[in-house]
Design a protein around this motif. Structure first.
Motif, PDB file in Angstrom:
ATOM      1  N   THR A   7     -12.020 -10.760  -3.187  1.00  0.00           N
ATOM      2  CA  THR A   7     -13.043  -9.861  -3.243  1.00  0.00           C
ATOM      3  C   THR A   7     -13.522  -9.110  -2.098  1.00  0.00           C
ATOM      4  N   TYR A   8     -13.298  -7.768  -1.967  1.00  0.00           N
ATOM      5  CA  TYR A   8     -13.624  -7.212  -0.791  1.00  0.00           C
ATOM      6  C   TYR A   8     -14.104  -5.760  -1.377  1.00  0.00           C
ATOM      7  N   PHE A   9     -14.546  -4.946  -0.227  1.00  0.00           N
ATOM      8  CA  PHE A   9     -14.619  -3.500  -0.619  1.00  0.00           C
ATOM      9  C   PHE A   9     -13.337  -2.611  -0.782  1.00  0.00           C
ATOM     10  N   LEU A 200       2.303  -1.171   3.107  1.00  0.00           N
ATOM     11  CA  LEU A 200       1.752  -0.286   3.733  1.00  0.00           C
ATOM     12  C   LEU A 200       1.856   1.191   2.949  1.00  0.00           C
ATOM     13  N   ALA A 201       3.002   1.121   2.156  1.00  0.00           N
ATOM     14  CA  ALA A 201       3.218   2.564   1.505  1.00  0.00           C
ATOM     15  C   ALA A 201       2.499   2.805   0.119  1.00  0.00           C
ATOM     16  N   GLU A 202       2.180   1.554  -0.418  1.00  0.00           N
ATOM     17  CA  GLU A 202       1.586   1.540  -1.785  1.00  0.00           C
ATOM     18  C   GLU A 202      -0.113   1.202  -1.727  1.00  0.00           C
ATOM     19  N   ARG A 203      -0.618   0.596  -0.582  1.00  0.00           N
ATOM     20  CA  ARG A 203      -2.213   0.421  -0.573  1.00  0.00           C
ATOM     21  C   ARG A 203      -2.922   1.426  -0.755  1.00  0.00           C
ATOM     22  N   PRO A 204      -4.107   1.346  -1.063  1.00  0.00           N
ATOM     23  CA  PRO A 204      -4.949   2.386  -1.212  1.00  0.00           C
ATOM     24  C   PRO A 204      -5.322   3.013   0.063  1.00  0.00           C
ATOM     25  N   GLN A 205      -5.257   4.294   0.017  1.00  0.00           N
ATOM     26  CA  GLN A 205      -5.579   4.993   1.537  1.00  0.00           C
ATOM     27  C   GLN A 205      -7.065   5.099   1.654  1.00  0.00           C
ATOM     28  N   THR A 206      -7.396   4.424   2.785  1.00  0.00           N
ATOM     29  CA  THR A 206      -8.917   4.317   3.066  1.00  0.00           C
ATOM     30  C   THR A 206      -9.015   4.733   4.424  1.00  0.00           C
ATOM     31  N   ALA A 207     -10.396   5.324   4.845  1.00  0.00           N
ATOM     32  CA  ALA A 207     -10.478   5.531   6.143  1.00  0.00           C
ATOM     33  C   ALA A 207     -10.689   4.624   7.136  1.00  0.00           C
ATOM     34  N   MET A 208     -10.851   3.229   6.744  1.00  0.00           N
ATOM     35  CA  MET A 208     -11.266   2.221   7.657  1.00  0.00           C
ATOM     36  C   MET A 208     -10.559   0.882   7.282  1.00  0.00           C
TER      37      MET A 208
END
Length: 208
Positions: A7-9, A200-208
């Motif tokens: 569980t994380y943000f 890396l190709a499928e993970r959610p794209q986030t700013a940080m």
């Protein structure tokens, strides 16, 4: 079969290293990302009222470094000898020193002060840390942090370099690895692993 829930943000941050470990080891887990009211409701039930938290068959464990090391041990990613494991622990402690010391100052600084502090860090103490890891990698001579295959050490370096790149980008600076051949090899080795490449190709794209 053990059930894992992380569980994380919805950011990479302190949870991404454990995600990388799961992916490299090809072990299923629930990647639970929380925000807003959901986090407010969950917070009282978290061991330290903070994230990330790993649940192992319902048992909640906190602290990102402890979680990553546990998973790496479980999945055989801490090297083949106690000395290799020690070197990975050493790397973890060096990066912890860097983040809790130097980078915390940048995070906590007023907006107008961040560029100056970041520049001082990049041109000063960051060089010490990069020199250290370049030296360790050169000593091993394989392009991997220990041994001749990917371990927690490589994932840790890859993860931290990525965070550094993001942090410096926020103050319009770049992480210069042009003369760090061994660190570049680690990045290449991690990104070319099929399981990591897929993540890396499928993970959610986030700013940080």
């Amino acid at each position: 079969m053990v059930k894992y829930t992380l569980t994380y943000f919805n950011v990479r941050g302190a949870g991404e290293l454990s995600r990388l470990i799961f992916k490299l080891a090809k072990v299923d887990f629930e990647d639970k990302r929380v925000a807003g009211e959901e986090w407010t409701k969950l917070k009282p039930d978290m061991p330290m009222g903070a994230l990330p938290v790993l649940e192992v068959d319902g048992v909640k464990i906190c602290q990102s470094s402890a979680i990553a090391r546990y998973l790496a041990r479980e999945f055989g990613l801490v090297g083949s000898t106690n000395l290799e494991s020690l070197r990975i622990d050493e790397a973890h402690e060096v990066f912890t020193e860097m983040f809790t010391g130097e980078l915390t100052k940048i995070f906590q600084a007023a907006k107008d002060d961040k560029p100056k502090l970041a520049k001082e860090f990049v041109e000063g103490k960051l060089l010490k840390y990069l020199d250290f890891f370049e030296k360790r990698l050169k000593e091993n001579k394989t392009g991997f942090y220990v041994g001749n295959k990917l371990t927690l050490g490589d994932l840790l370096i890859y993860h931290v370099l990525g965070l550094l790149e993001t942090i410096l980008k926020g103050v319009e600076m770049k992480l210069d690895l042009s003369k760090r051949d061994w660190l570049q090899k680690v990045k290449t080795n991690v990104e070319s692993n099929p399981e990591i490449k897929k993540w890396l190709a499928e993970r959610p794209q986030t700013a940080m």
